[in-house]
Design a protein around this motif. Structure first.
Motif, PDB file in Angstrom:
ATOM      1  N   THR A  16       0.807  -1.163   0.032  1.00  0.00           N
ATOM      2  CA  THR A  16       0.018   0.089  -0.123  1.00  0.00           C
ATOM      3  C   THR A  16       0.881   1.281  -0.010  1.00  0.00           C
ATOM      4  O   THR A  16       0.933   2.124  -1.048  1.00  0.00           O
ATOM      5  N   LEU A  17       1.623   1.462   0.907  1.00  0.00           N
ATOM      6  CA  LEU A  17       2.522   2.692   1.136  1.00  0.00           C
ATOM      7  C   LEU A  17       3.940   2.401   0.515  1.00  0.00           C
ATOM      8  O   LEU A  17       4.521   3.092  -0.212  1.00  0.00           O
ATOM      9  N   VAL A  18       4.432   1.013   0.580  1.00  0.00           N
ATOM     10  CA  VAL A  18       5.657   0.635   0.214  1.00  0.00           C
ATOM     11  C   VAL A  18       5.591  -0.577  -0.799  1.00  0.00           C
ATOM     12  O   VAL A  18       4.689  -1.489  -0.480  1.00  0.00           O
ATOM     13  N   VAL A 171     -11.136   5.571   8.127  1.00  0.00           N
ATOM     14  CA  VAL A 171     -11.065   4.912   6.858  1.00  0.00           C
ATOM     15  C   VAL A 171      -9.839   3.776   7.069  1.00  0.00           C
ATOM     16  O   VAL A 171      -8.893   4.257   7.691  1.00  0.00           O
ATOM     17  N   MET A 172      -9.815   2.828   6.481  1.00  0.00           N
ATOM     18  CA  MET A 172      -8.851   1.960   6.164  1.00  0.00           C
ATOM     19  C   MET A 172      -8.542   1.852   4.931  1.00  0.00           C
ATOM     20  O   MET A 172      -9.078   1.438   3.888  1.00  0.00           O
ATOM     21  N   VAL A 173      -6.883   2.068   4.603  1.00  0.00           N
ATOM     22  CA  VAL A 173      -6.662   1.910   3.067  1.00  0.00           C
ATOM     23  C   VAL A 173      -5.543   1.012   2.838  1.00  0.00           C
ATOM     24  O   VAL A 173      -4.729   0.922   3.723  1.00  0.00           O
ATOM     25  N   GLY A 174      -5.737  -0.170   2.194  1.00  0.00           N
ATOM     26  CA  GLY A 174      -5.127  -1.215   2.119  1.00  0.00           C
ATOM     27  C   GLY A 174      -5.113  -1.906   0.697  1.00  0.00           C
ATOM     28  O   GLY A 174      -6.106  -1.648  -0.142  1.00  0.00           O
ATOM     29  N   ASP A 175      -4.375  -2.963   0.467  1.00  0.00           N
ATOM     30  CA  ASP A 175      -4.400  -3.496  -0.867  1.00  0.00           C
ATOM     31  C   ASP A 175      -4.821  -5.011  -0.946  1.00  0.00           C
ATOM     32  O   ASP A 175      -4.754  -5.578  -2.024  1.00  0.00           O
ATOM     33  N   THR A 176      -5.366  -5.608   0.246  1.00  0.00           N
ATOM     34  CA  THR A 176      -5.689  -6.869   0.435  1.00  0.00           C
ATOM     35  C   THR A 176      -7.101  -7.085   0.701  1.00  0.00           C
ATOM     36  O   THR A 176      -7.506  -5.972   1.586  1.00  0.00           O
ATOM     37  N   VAL A 177      -7.505  -8.080   0.538  1.00  0.00           N
ATOM     38  CA  VAL A 177      -9.023  -8.479   1.031  1.00  0.00           C
ATOM     39  C   VAL A 177      -8.895  -8.639   2.543  1.00  0.00           C
ATOM     40  O   VAL A 177      -9.960  -8.234   3.256  1.00  0.00           O
ATOM     41  N   TYR A 178      -7.675  -8.769   3.194  1.00  0.00           N
ATOM     42  CA  TYR A 178      -7.530  -9.004   4.406  1.00  0.00           C
ATOM     43  C   TYR A 178      -7.866  -7.459   5.358  1.00  0.00           C
ATOM     44  O   TYR A 178      -8.439  -7.478   6.199  1.00  0.00           O
ATOM     45  N   SER A 194      -5.099  -0.220  -5.893  1.00  0.00           N
ATOM     46  CA  SER A 194      -5.150  -1.197  -6.988  1.00  0.00           C
ATOM     47  C   SER A 194      -3.909  -1.590  -7.342  1.00  0.00           C
ATOM     48  O   SER A 194      -3.573  -2.559  -8.240  1.00  0.00           O
ATOM     49  N   TRP A 195      -2.802  -1.145  -6.928  1.00  0.00           N
ATOM     50  CA  TRP A 195      -1.317  -1.435  -7.310  1.00  0.00           C
ATOM     51  C   TRP A 195      -0.457  -2.512  -6.410  1.00  0.00           C
ATOM     52  O   TRP A 195       0.595  -2.480  -6.537  1.00  0.00           O
ATOM     53  N   GLY A 196      -1.467  -2.812  -5.480  1.00  0.00           N
ATOM     54  CA  GLY A 196      -0.818  -3.750  -4.469  1.00  0.00           C
ATOM     55  C   GLY A 196      -0.722  -5.262  -4.699  1.00  0.00           C
ATOM     56  O   GLY A 196      -0.730  -5.432  -5.938  1.00  0.00           O
ATOM     57  N   PRO A 200      -6.873  -6.611  -8.425  1.00  0.00           N
ATOM     58  CA  PRO A 200      -7.989  -5.369  -8.477  1.00  0.00           C
ATOM     59  C   PRO A 200      -9.435  -6.319  -8.518  1.00  0.00           C
ATOM     60  O   PRO A 200     -10.260  -5.618  -7.532  1.00  0.00           O
ATOM     61  N   ASP A 201      -9.586  -7.298  -9.015  1.00  0.00           N
ATOM     62  CA  ASP A 201     -10.725  -7.818  -9.068  1.00  0.00           C
ATOM     63  C   ASP A 201     -11.074  -8.401  -7.714  1.00  0.00           C
ATOM     64  O   ASP A 201     -12.301  -8.855  -7.591  1.00  0.00           O
ATOM     65  N   THR A 202     -10.366  -8.864  -6.960  1.00  0.00           N
ATOM     66  CA  THR A 202     -10.505  -9.304  -5.569  1.00  0.00           C
ATOM     67  C   THR A 202     -11.098  -8.292  -4.463  1.00  0.00           C
ATOM     68  O   THR A 202     -11.623  -8.536  -3.440  1.00  0.00           O
ATOM     69  N   LEU A 203     -10.899  -7.001  -5.021  1.00  0.00           N
ATOM     70  CA  LEU A 203     -11.176  -5.937  -4.013  1.00  0.00           C
ATOM     71  C   LEU A 203     -12.453  -5.018  -4.280  1.00  0.00           C
ATOM     72  O   LEU A 203     -12.753  -4.080  -3.812  1.00  0.00           O
ATOM     73  N   ARG A 204     -13.451  -5.838  -5.145  1.00  0.00           N
ATOM     74  CA  ARG A 204     -14.516  -5.115  -5.495  1.00  0.00           C
ATOM     75  C   ARG A 204     -15.405  -4.587  -4.594  1.00  0.00           C
ATOM     76  O   ARG A 204     -16.425  -3.893  -4.559  1.00  0.00           O
ATOM     77  N   HIS A 205     -15.208  -5.240  -3.389  1.00  0.00           N
ATOM     78  CA  HIS A 205     -16.439  -4.898  -2.175  1.00  0.00           C
ATOM     79  C   HIS A 205     -15.926  -3.885  -1.535  1.00  0.00           C
ATOM     80  O   HIS A 205     -16.600  -3.655  -0.276  1.00  0.00           O
ATOM     81  N   ALA A 206     -14.727  -3.154  -1.599  1.00  0.00           N
ATOM     82  CA  ALA A 206     -14.329  -2.067  -0.985  1.00  0.00           C
ATOM     83  C   ALA A 206     -15.366  -0.875  -1.201  1.00  0.00           C
ATOM     84  O   ALA A 206     -16.021  -0.748  -2.317  1.00  0.00           O
ATOM     85  N   ASP A 207     -15.491   0.027  -0.453  1.00  0.00           N
ATOM     86  CA  ASP A 207     -16.348   1.064  -0.316  1.00  0.00           C
ATOM     87  C   ASP A 207     -15.652   2.170  -1.598  1.00  0.00           C
ATOM     88  O   ASP A 207     -16.730   2.911  -2.163  1.00  0.00           O
ATOM     89  N   ALA A 208     -14.545   2.074  -1.885  1.00  0.00           N
ATOM     90  CA  ALA A 208     -13.927   2.943  -3.055  1.00  0.00           C
ATOM     91  C   ALA A 208     -12.493   2.196  -3.318  1.00  0.00           C
ATOM     92  O   ALA A 208     -12.004   1.331  -2.433  1.00  0.00           O
ATOM     93  N   VAL A 209     -12.164   2.275  -4.772  1.00  0.00           N
ATOM     94  CA  VAL A 209     -10.889   1.651  -5.120  1.00  0.00           C
ATOM     95  C   VAL A 209     -10.292   2.975  -5.731  1.00  0.00           C
ATOM     96  O   VAL A 209     -11.066   3.620  -6.603  1.00  0.00           O
ATOM     97  N   ILE A 210      -8.885   3.189  -5.368  1.00  0.00           N
ATOM     98  CA  ILE A 210      -8.239   4.065  -6.157  1.00  0.00           C
ATOM     99  C   ILE A 210      -7.026   3.397  -7.012  1.00  0.00           C
ATOM    100  O   ILE A 210      -6.618   2.448  -6.496  1.00  0.00           O
ATOM    101  N   ASP A 211      -6.714   4.392  -8.111  1.00  0.00           N
ATOM    102  CA  ASP A 211      -5.713   4.003  -8.805  1.00  0.00           C
ATOM    103  C   ASP A 211      -4.315   4.724  -8.895  1.00  0.00           C
ATOM    104  O   ASP A 211      -3.359   4.345  -9.291  1.00  0.00           O
TER     105      ASP A 211
END
Length: 228
Positions: A16-18, A171-178, A194-196, A200-211
């Protein structure tokens, strides 16, 4: 801001960050080699990033007994620390584009607090913060040493308790379904990047996805009103 309520933005770290995947893969290879076991596929290893190491090893080597997996955890930790010491944090775990800029931008907003919820150990997170000069940036830092593995909500619950922020204002910002499942379990908004390490297709249940990180302020402004 429209009111004096505190808001909290909690970030995952790896993916996410690194971007620390090179050292993660190398350290995992060393852990498996130490037990003369074949290395799992790259996708399998990156798929467990974010979990605590014991849980990760259980998923990657489910047919091995607890003692073997404990040695693999120790082997991974030793190899990871050696790799990072050899190349330095900035090279082994570089920021994703825009990561440092967004931390600085959000950190400059008086009523926005920043936190971390990571599968890293306390030692690992401390070294990363030192190496990237992030001292004082995060007011709450939750690590795998003190909590059940993600997606258990304990990390976020502790962050809310430490900061006094309501779940609706976090808010929680992350790259995994966990990360996303942890956010849901804690009752906070889940924002996926989306870069983690998870597709990306596993993250569709997020409230928002950023690129890109520069999209995060707009998402937060939409959720909270004009904030940033």
């Amino acid at each position: 801001m429209k009111d004096a309520r505190l808001r909290l933005v909690i970030f995952d770290v790896d993916g996410t960050l690194v971007d620390s995947q090179a050292d993660i893969l190398s350290a995992m290879s060393a852990a498996f080699a130490g037990e003369r076991l074949p290395m799992p596929h790259r996708e399998q290893v990156l798929g467990i990033v974010g979990l605590s190491l014991p849980e990760a090893m259980l998923r990657l080597a489910p047919d091995r007994d607890e003692a073997v997996r404990a040695r693999m955890v120790a082997g991974y930790k030793d190899a990871y620390m050696t790799l990072r010491a050899r190349s330095g944090v900035a090279q082994s775990s570089p920021f994703y584009p825009g990561a440092r800029a967004i931390l600085d931008r959000l950190g400059a907003v008086p009523d926005v607090l920043l936190g971390v919820a990571t599968g890293k150990s306390q030692r690992g997170l401390d070294k990363l913060i030192e190496g990237h000069g992030l001292q004082g940036v995060f007011v709450t830092r939750q690590v795998a040493d003190h909590h059940p593995s993600k997606p258990h909500p304990a990390m976020i619950e502790a962050a809310l308790s430490e900061t006094g922020v309501d779940a609706q204002d976090a808010v929680m910002v992350g790259d995994t379904v966990y990360d996303l499942d942890m956010a849901r379990a804690a009752g906070v908004t889940a924002i996926a990047v989306s870069w983690g390490y998870h597709p990306p297709d596993t993250l569709r249940h997020a409230d928002a996805v950023i690129d890109a990180f520069d999209a995060l302020p707009g998402v937060l402004n939409t959720m909270w009103g004009t904030v940033i």
